[in-house]
Every structure is written in C-alpha cells, then in structure tokens.
Design an enzyme around this catalytic site. Structure first.
Site, PDB file in Angstrom:
ATOM      1  N   GLY A 139       0.839  -1.188   0.000  1.00 19.39           N
ATOM      2  CA  GLY A 139       0.000   0.000   0.000  1.00 19.39           C
ATOM      3  C   GLY A 139       0.869   1.231   0.000  1.00 19.39           C
ATOM      4  O   GLY A 139       2.075   1.162   0.224  1.00 19.39           O
ATOM      5  N   GLY A 145      -1.648   1.871   6.731  1.00 20.83           N
ATOM      6  CA  GLY A 145      -1.831   1.023   7.907  1.00 20.83           C
ATOM      7  C   GLY A 145      -1.052  -0.278   7.886  1.00 20.83           C
ATOM      8  O   GLY A 145      -1.410  -1.226   8.586  1.00 20.83           O
ATOM      9  N   GLU A 200       8.389  -3.082   6.021  1.00 18.84           N
ATOM     10  CA  GLU A 200       9.289  -2.371   5.101  1.00 18.84           C
ATOM     11  C   GLU A 200       9.922  -3.327   4.090  1.00 18.84           C
ATOM     12  O   GLU A 200      11.097  -3.222   3.749  1.00 18.84           O
ATOM     13  CB  GLU A 200      10.375  -1.617   5.882  1.00 18.84           C
ATOM     14  CG  GLU A 200       9.851  -0.638   6.916  1.00 18.84           C
ATOM     15  CD  GLU A 200       9.084   0.544   6.334  1.00 18.84           C
ATOM     16  OE1 GLU A 200       9.155   0.776   5.110  1.00 18.84           O
ATOM     17  OE2 GLU A 200       8.402   1.237   7.110  1.00 18.84           O
ATOM     18  N   MET A 245      15.209   7.295   0.678  1.00 16.22           N
ATOM     19  CA  MET A 245      15.446   8.358   1.641  1.00 16.22           C
ATOM     20  C   MET A 245      14.434   8.104   2.752  1.00 16.22           C
ATOM     21  O   MET A 245      13.229   8.251   2.544  1.00 16.22           O
ATOM     22  CB  MET A 245      15.228   9.739   1.024  1.00 16.22           C
ATOM     23  CG  MET A 245      15.510  10.873   1.998  1.00 16.22           C
ATOM     24  SD  MET A 245      15.244  12.502   1.257  1.00 16.22           S
ATOM     25  CE  MET A 245      13.533  12.772   1.722  1.00 16.22           C
ATOM     26  N   CYS A 285      -2.843  13.644  -8.609  1.00 15.50           N
ATOM     27  CA  CYS A 285      -2.155  14.546  -7.678  1.00 15.50           C
ATOM     28  C   CYS A 285      -0.645  14.299  -7.641  1.00 15.50           C
ATOM     29  O   CYS A 285       0.114  15.185  -7.256  1.00 15.50           O
ATOM     30  CB  CYS A 285      -2.766  14.435  -6.283  1.00 15.50           C
ATOM     31  SG  CYS A 285      -4.441  15.118  -6.187  1.00 15.50           S
TER      32      CYS A 285
END
Length: 191
Positions: free
Chosen positions: A9, A14, A86, A170, A184
């Site tokens: 996601g 979440g 991660e 980063m 966007c």
C-alpha cells in the site's frame, strides 16, 4: 499449505499497524511469530517497527547479508508465522529466502511494504514479491489532497515542493512523503 503474502500500500495505509495486529492475534492464541524489518529504516530505532499511532515492537533487522531462511529455520519452537515490515527494502535474494521458508519450512510469510517509490518505480523487494508471492493484497488509503484512492507516493523537499528525481531510498515519514492518487502525483495542489 503455507503461502507467501505481499500486502502492499501507499504511505499511511496502515501496513505497520496491521503487522502489530496480526502478531497480537497469533500471540493471543499462544502461537509464535517471527517479526523482521529493514535494517536501513532508522526513523525510530533500528530493529523496531513503529506505527504512526505510537505502537512499537522489537523486530529482527534485515541487512544485505542477512539470511532470513537460516534465522527462521533455527528458531525453536518453529514460529507459526513470519511477518516483515518495510519489505520494499528487501533484496532479490531475501525474497527467494522468504519463498524457501514457505516451501521448505511450511511457515506462512506475510510481507508488508510499499509497491512503488516516489518516481513511480518498483523497489527491488516489491518487484520480486510481486513476482513470487502466492497472494497479493492491496492495503488502501486515500490521497492526501483529494478523495481518490492513493496508489503513489509523492516526495517533497524541506520546503514542501514536489521532488521527482534523486536517490530511490530516503528514509522519512509525513515530513517528506504523501500518499497520492495518479492525478495529484503529476500535479500536486501544493502552493
């Protein structure tokens, strides 16, 4: 049969809180979990996963030379589930090790992470998880600027201006990254 899951996601979808919830559910039933996270994520402290809502838990950090399969194979008693936070930062070999945990040790593995970076390119770990996972599950969130589903990540500099080039990795949170929709991402409504 155990399976390899990749739950991906955008930022703020979440993922970390879901890992903590899944771990809690296993442990509440007296089942064990092995929790891993990237060794390069030092936002809070190396070897910990931390959610934005303040929950935190120790995890085994993964570095380039970490053999996840060997670590899990040597845990006694055998864990009922392996959880990774991660996972976009994994290397190709790490993903192969996760598949081996599923196939040879018959332990389910659930990896959570971003799919794409701020340039809308796949991370190495995400690329190989997309290829090797038995199940892909999108974790949804909304765009920072509008009500559409966020599918991308927008990086901003210290002045809040969009950044589309630079190093892929980063480490940062809401100070440098926003979950955004495609529209966007291309034209963020930032003054």
């Amino acid at each position: 049969m155990a399976q390899l899951f990749f739950r991906y996601g955008s930022m703020n979808s979440g993922k970390t809180i879901e890992i903590l919830k899944v771990a809690h559910n296993y442990e509440e039933q007296n089942k064990t979990v092995a929790i891993f996270t990237s060794g390069i994520d030092d936002r809070d402290q190396v070897g910990f996963i931390s959610s934005r809502i303040g929950l935190k838990r120790e995890a085994t950090p993964i570095f380039s030379d970490t053999n996840i399969f060997e670590i899990v194979a040597n845990i006694k008693p055998k864990p009922n589930c392996v959880l990774l936070d991660e996972s976009q930062f994994l290397e190709k070999e790490h993903v192969f090790q996760l598949a081996k945990i599923v196939d040879e040790l018959n332990i389910p593995v659930i990896a959570y992470g971003l799919k794409n970076d701020f340039r809308n390119e796949l991370f190495e770990g995400s690329k190989y998880l997309l290829l090797y996972a038995d199940k892909l599950e999108e974790m949804k969130t909304i765009c920072w600027f509008c009500a559409k589903k966020a599918t991308m990540v927008l990086r901003v500099d210290d002045k809040g201006k969009p950044v589309y080039t630079g190093e892929q990795i980063m480490i940062g949170g809401n100070d440098h990254y926003y979950p955004v929709c495609r529209k966007c991402h291309a034209n963020p409504p930032i003054k």
